[in-house]
Design a protein around this motif. Sequence first.
Motif, PDB file in Angstrom:
ATOM      1  N   ALA A  44      50.849  33.018  45.967  1.00  0.00           N
ATOM      2  CA  ALA A  44      50.274  34.102  45.164  1.00  0.00           C
ATOM      3  C   ALA A  44      49.624  35.130  46.083  1.00  0.00           C
ATOM      4  CB  ALA A  44      49.253  33.536  44.181  1.00  0.00           C
ATOM      5  N   GLU A  45      48.935  34.654  47.126  1.00  0.00           N
ATOM      6  CA  GLU A  45      48.375  35.567  48.113  1.00  0.00           C
ATOM      7  C   GLU A  45      49.496  36.283  48.862  1.00  0.00           C
ATOM      8  OE1 GLU A  45      45.537  33.923  50.783  1.00  0.00           O
ATOM      9  OE2 GLU A  45      44.518  32.765  49.247  1.00  0.00           O
ATOM     10  N   THR A  46      50.552  35.541  49.164  1.00  0.00           N
ATOM     11  CA  THR A  46      51.658  36.145  49.896  1.00  0.00           C
ATOM     12  C   THR A  46      52.309  37.252  49.082  1.00  0.00           C
ATOM     13  OG1 THR A  46      52.071  34.028  50.994  1.00  0.00           O
ATOM     14  CG2 THR A  46      53.841  35.638  51.045  1.00  0.00           C
ATOM     15  N   THR A  47      52.419  37.048  47.786  1.00  0.00           N
ATOM     16  CA  THR A  47      52.978  38.083  46.927  1.00  0.00           C
ATOM     17  C   THR A  47      52.121  39.337  46.959  1.00  0.00           C
ATOM     18  OG1 THR A  47      53.928  36.399  45.477  1.00  0.00           O
ATOM     19  CG2 THR A  47      53.723  38.614  44.575  1.00  0.00           C
ATOM     20  N   SER A  48      50.804  39.162  46.949  1.00  0.00           N
ATOM     21  CA  SER A  48      49.906  40.311  47.046  1.00  0.00           C
ATOM     22  C   SER A  48      50.052  40.994  48.398  1.00  0.00           C
ATOM     23  CB  SER A  48      48.462  39.850  46.827  1.00  0.00           C
ATOM     24  OG  SER A  48      47.577  40.941  46.878  1.00  0.00           O
ATOM     25  N   SER A  49      50.176  40.200  49.467  1.00  0.00           N
ATOM     26  CA  SER A  49      50.387  40.780  50.792  1.00  0.00           C
ATOM     27  C   SER A  49      51.712  41.527  50.849  1.00  0.00           C
ATOM     28  CB  SER A  49      50.361  39.680  51.858  1.00  0.00           C
ATOM     29  OG  SER A  49      49.099  39.049  51.911  1.00  0.00           O
ATOM     30  N   ASN A 102      40.324  30.855  45.824  1.00  0.00           N
ATOM     31  CA  ASN A 102      41.673  30.363  46.122  1.00  0.00           C
ATOM     32  C   ASN A 102      41.651  28.900  46.551  1.00  0.00           C
ATOM     33  OD1 ASN A 102      42.768  32.855  45.546  1.00  0.00           O
ATOM     34  ND2 ASN A 102      42.729  33.564  47.665  1.00  0.00           N
ATOM     35  N   ALA A 103      40.652  28.533  47.377  1.00  0.00           N
ATOM     36  CA  ALA A 103      40.547  27.132  47.808  1.00  0.00           C
ATOM     37  C   ALA A 103      40.264  26.219  46.622  1.00  0.00           C
ATOM     38  CB  ALA A 103      39.448  26.995  48.855  1.00  0.00           C
ATOM     39  N   ARG A 104      39.447  26.697  45.680  1.00  0.00           N
ATOM     40  CA  ARG A 104      39.151  25.888  44.492  1.00  0.00           C
ATOM     41  C   ARG A 104      40.421  25.682  43.662  1.00  0.00           C
ATOM     42  NH1 ARG A 104      35.695  29.154  42.334  1.00  0.00           N
ATOM     43  NH2 ARG A 104      34.004  28.475  43.709  1.00  0.00           N
ATOM     44  N   ALA A 105      41.222  26.740  43.533  1.00  0.00           N
ATOM     45  CA  ALA A 105      42.468  26.608  42.779  1.00  0.00           C
ATOM     46  C   ALA A 105      43.415  25.629  43.463  1.00  0.00           C
ATOM     47  CB  ALA A 105      43.134  27.976  42.630  1.00  0.00           C
ATOM     48  N   ALA A 106      43.488  25.720  44.808  1.00  0.00           N
ATOM     49  CA  ALA A 106      44.360  24.788  45.538  1.00  0.00           C
ATOM     50  C   ALA A 106      43.875  23.352  45.380  1.00  0.00           C
ATOM     51  CB  ALA A 106      44.412  25.184  47.014  1.00  0.00           C
ATOM     52  N   ALA A 107      42.545  23.152  45.412  1.00  0.00           N
ATOM     53  CA  ALA A 107      42.004  21.794  45.248  1.00  0.00           C
ATOM     54  C   ALA A 107      42.291  21.250  43.857  1.00  0.00           C
ATOM     55  CB  ALA A 107      40.502  21.812  45.520  1.00  0.00           C
ATOM     56  N   TRP A 123      53.386  26.356  38.855  1.00  0.00           N
ATOM     57  CA  TRP A 123      53.576  27.613  38.127  1.00  0.00           C
ATOM     58  C   TRP A 123      52.280  28.053  37.461  1.00  0.00           C
ATOM     59  CZ3 TRP A 123      53.246  28.962  32.917  1.00  0.00           C
ATOM     60  CH2 TRP A 123      53.773  30.214  32.583  1.00  0.00           C
ATOM     61  N   THR A 124      51.584  27.101  36.843  1.00  0.00           N
ATOM     62  CA  THR A 124      50.314  27.430  36.179  1.00  0.00           C
ATOM     63  C   THR A 124      49.279  27.906  37.179  1.00  0.00           C
ATOM     64  OG1 THR A 124      50.778  25.730  34.516  1.00  0.00           O
ATOM     65  CG2 THR A 124      48.516  26.548  34.666  1.00  0.00           C
ATOM     66  N   LEU A 171      47.371  31.585  37.537  1.00  0.00           N
ATOM     67  CA  LEU A 171      45.916  31.720  37.536  1.00  0.00           C
ATOM     68  C   LEU A 171      45.407  32.328  38.829  1.00  0.00           C
ATOM     69  CD1 LEU A 171      44.932  28.288  35.917  1.00  0.00           C
ATOM     70  CD2 LEU A 171      44.966  30.536  34.814  1.00  0.00           C
ATOM     71  N   ALA A 172      46.086  32.045  39.942  1.00  0.00           N
ATOM     72  CA  ALA A 172      45.593  32.496  41.248  1.00  0.00           C
ATOM     73  C   ALA A 172      46.024  33.917  41.580  1.00  0.00           C
ATOM     74  CB  ALA A 172      46.083  31.551  42.344  1.00  0.00           C
ATOM     75  N   ARG A 173      46.894  34.514  40.769  1.00  0.00           N
ATOM     76  CA  ARG A 173      47.453  35.811  41.135  1.00  0.00           C
ATOM     77  C   ARG A 173      46.381  36.896  41.220  1.00  0.00           C
ATOM     78  NH1 ARG A 173      52.607  36.863  37.791  1.00  0.00           N
ATOM     79  NH2 ARG A 173      53.058  34.888  38.849  1.00  0.00           N
ATOM     80  N   ALA A 174      45.507  36.936  40.230  1.00  0.00           N
ATOM     81  CA  ALA A 174      44.458  37.966  40.229  1.00  0.00           C
ATOM     82  C   ALA A 174      43.496  37.778  41.397  1.00  0.00           C
ATOM     83  CB  ALA A 174      43.700  37.949  38.901  1.00  0.00           C
ATOM     84  N   SER A 175      43.069  36.530  41.620  1.00  0.00           N
ATOM     85  CA  SER A 175      42.141  36.290  42.729  1.00  0.00           C
ATOM     86  C   SER A 175      42.809  36.539  44.069  1.00  0.00           C
ATOM     87  CB  SER A 175      41.600  34.858  42.667  1.00  0.00           C
ATOM     88  OG  SER A 175      42.637  33.915  42.810  1.00  0.00           O
ATOM     89  N   ALA A 176      44.128  36.294  44.152  1.00  0.00           N
ATOM     90  CA  ALA A 176      44.840  36.563  45.405  1.00  0.00           C
ATOM     91  C   ALA A 176      44.861  38.059  45.694  1.00  0.00           C
ATOM     92  CB  ALA A 176      46.263  36.021  45.321  1.00  0.00           C
ATOM     93  N   ARG A 177      45.063  38.873  44.660  1.00  0.00           N
ATOM     94  CA  ARG A 177      45.021  40.329  44.872  1.00  0.00           C
ATOM     95  C   ARG A 177      43.651  40.770  45.356  1.00  0.00           C
ATOM     96  NH1 ARG A 177      48.448  40.737  40.170  1.00  0.00           N
ATOM     97  NH2 ARG A 177      46.611  40.918  38.847  1.00  0.00           N
ATOM     98  N   ARG A 178      42.615  40.182  44.761  1.00  0.00           N
ATOM     99  CA  ARG A 178      41.264  40.539  45.204  1.00  0.00           C
ATOM    100  C   ARG A 178      41.013  40.086  46.641  1.00  0.00           C
ATOM    101  NH1 ARG A 178      39.909  39.107  39.762  1.00  0.00           N
ATOM    102  NH2 ARG A 178      39.399  36.980  40.401  1.00  0.00           N
ATOM    103  N   ALA A 179      41.557  38.913  47.002  1.00  0.00           N
ATOM    104  CA  ALA A 179      41.340  38.391  48.348  1.00  0.00           C
ATOM    105  C   ALA A 179      41.994  39.274  49.395  1.00  0.00           C
ATOM    106  CB  ALA A 179      41.870  36.964  48.451  1.00  0.00           C
ATOM    107  N   THR A 180      43.250  39.678  49.180  1.00  0.00           N
ATOM    108  CA  THR A 180      43.930  40.517  50.159  1.00  0.00           C
ATOM    109  C   THR A 180      43.300  41.904  50.233  1.00  0.00           C
ATOM    110  OG1 THR A 180      45.558  41.025  48.439  1.00  0.00           O
ATOM    111  CG2 THR A 180      46.133  39.318  50.028  1.00  0.00           C
ATOM    112  N   ALA A 181      42.902  42.446  49.075  1.00  0.00           N
ATOM    113  CA  ALA A 181      42.222  43.749  49.096  1.00  0.00           C
ATOM    114  C   ALA A 181      40.879  43.651  49.808  1.00  0.00           C
ATOM    115  CB  ALA A 181      42.029  44.258  47.666  1.00  0.00           C
ATOM    116  N   ALA A 182      40.174  42.530  49.587  1.00  0.00           N
ATOM    117  CA  ALA A 182      38.875  42.347  50.259  1.00  0.00           C
ATOM    118  C   ALA A 182      39.042  42.225  51.762  1.00  0.00           C
ATOM    119  CB  ALA A 182      38.175  41.106  49.692  1.00  0.00           C
TER     120      ALA A 182
END
Length: 579
Positions: free
Chosen positions: A306-311, A241-246, A180-181, A185-196
């Motif tokens: 989190a990326e999937t939610t942005s997608s 995103n990879a750093r957050a997953a690690a 959950w944490t 934290l990854a939600r904002a970066s996930a939005r940036r990743a999908t937009a990028a």
Amino acid sequence: MTAATRPPFVRLLAFARPLRAELLVAAAAGAGATAAGIALLGVSGYLIARAAEHPSVTALTIAVVAVRALGVSRGVLRYVERLTSHDAAFRVLGDLRVGLYRRLARIAPHGLRGFRSGDLLARLVSDVDDIQDVIVRGVLPVAAAALCGGVTVTACAFLLTPAAALLGAGLLVAGAVVPWTLGRLARASARRATAARGDLAARMVDVFSGARELIAHGAEDRALAELARADAEVVRAERRNARAAAIGAGLAVGVAGLTVWGVLVLGVSAVSDGTLGRVPLAALTLTALAAFETVSPLPAAAVRLAETTSSARRLTAVLDAPDPVHTPATPPPLPETPIHVRVRDLWVRYGPQEPWAVQGLDLDLSPGRRVALVGPSGAGKSTVAAVLLRFLDPARGTVTINGRDMTAFAPDDVRRVIGGMPQNPYVFDSTIQENLRLARPGASDEALRSAARRARLLDWIEALPQGWNTPVGTHGAALSGGERRRLALARALLADPPVMVLDEPTAHLDPGARAALTADLLDATRGRTTLLITHDLTGLDEVDEIIVLDHGRPVQRGSHQDLAHRPGPYARLTAWATA
């Protein structure tokens, strides 16, 4: 809560509703495989510890058989889970793509004005692919972890209650608190990743489709530099995103290690007190260690989800794009031919806050009548074509077909009686025959030849080495501009609508090609109800009426002979064209 107000994630899960039975099988198989793995390690610990006491072979028989059965069943159940979950996920992706394509077909072209073509491609490909993680890495692992974790903690409670409580707390932290944490934290970066990714796809399509123009104007280096910057932004977002997953995986491993050590300490203390035997201690410790297999994928899955939610949000933006036209619930059948289209006091704009594209236009397309709509670029000519083809609805005024309001009919029905040639006709990367047959898939060879003959293409086609099977290349690159235009005209003639709208049919052609195509076009439409939209005045002496638009307003109307000798915009256009 209506469908439009539900969270995007929940709305897309609705596509999995028809596959509920298959998903339940996948969830049960996944939970069974995980439970078999936990039980396998626990029983193996018991078997090893019990064997160290050198009992008779018969005392180990049940444990040996259980180890074999659990080992086989774990592999079989995991296979069933993978097979059913991925089958369901791919079916959902297929249904989702079909739903998106149907939506695009309904709102195109003017409903897509807010989307770049490359970004739209990224939504249909990579964003849809992300949705499979909702099922494969989201719903099913969480269900398996909740079920197996609860069963494991309950089983351990029969051996040592404090150790079971500690194990439950560790599983809760590693399987719920950490994911959950990380998801937050990854939600904002996930939005940036999908937009990028969408921006990169859009730039890539622009570079490839406009390569000739970029090279011709010496702008290729700047375009490639912008493409490289977009790619670097995607890489930075993916690294975050990879750093957050690690970090999540490390935290989960750390929690698992501390929990297992705590269970071991409590177990050793219980053995010292005589409340727990040595053999049960081995089973308890290894069961606790195996229990974290259920939650170990969840932190990484939380980042991915989190990326999937942005997608999902980007996909629902396509599904929620407003309809540019009204589709009636129970449309009436179209009237019989001949078709009479009448436009009265037409006002059109592309959005509530946008300027008027057409203002106060009257137009009469009675059977057999040919009308030309002329004016400079941006005068509103193509907007009139969009209204007649039901790609846009009037904001004011009326458009009637045989006396009935056009908006009462289904858009596709209207396009069966009002068709023609768009300003930028699309040529598919196929053969000449297949491109022409798009207008009428069941057309006979003789009908194809007749349409090609009227568009003055037949002799050219039959002179080609491959004839009708000649490939036209991507976007018709193997054809000249005039050949592409004539192919589009032949397609319109093959469709044979009662009312034909020809939008800038001679655009982007040299003067000689324009004159030749206009002459053939006027000959092919003789006696046919036609609206010719053009800024080229060649051959307009043959049409019945000319309407001059300027900034969306009709400023002149009449025949060529009348307007050419009357001071005004048409006379100036005629003088400019002959200069």
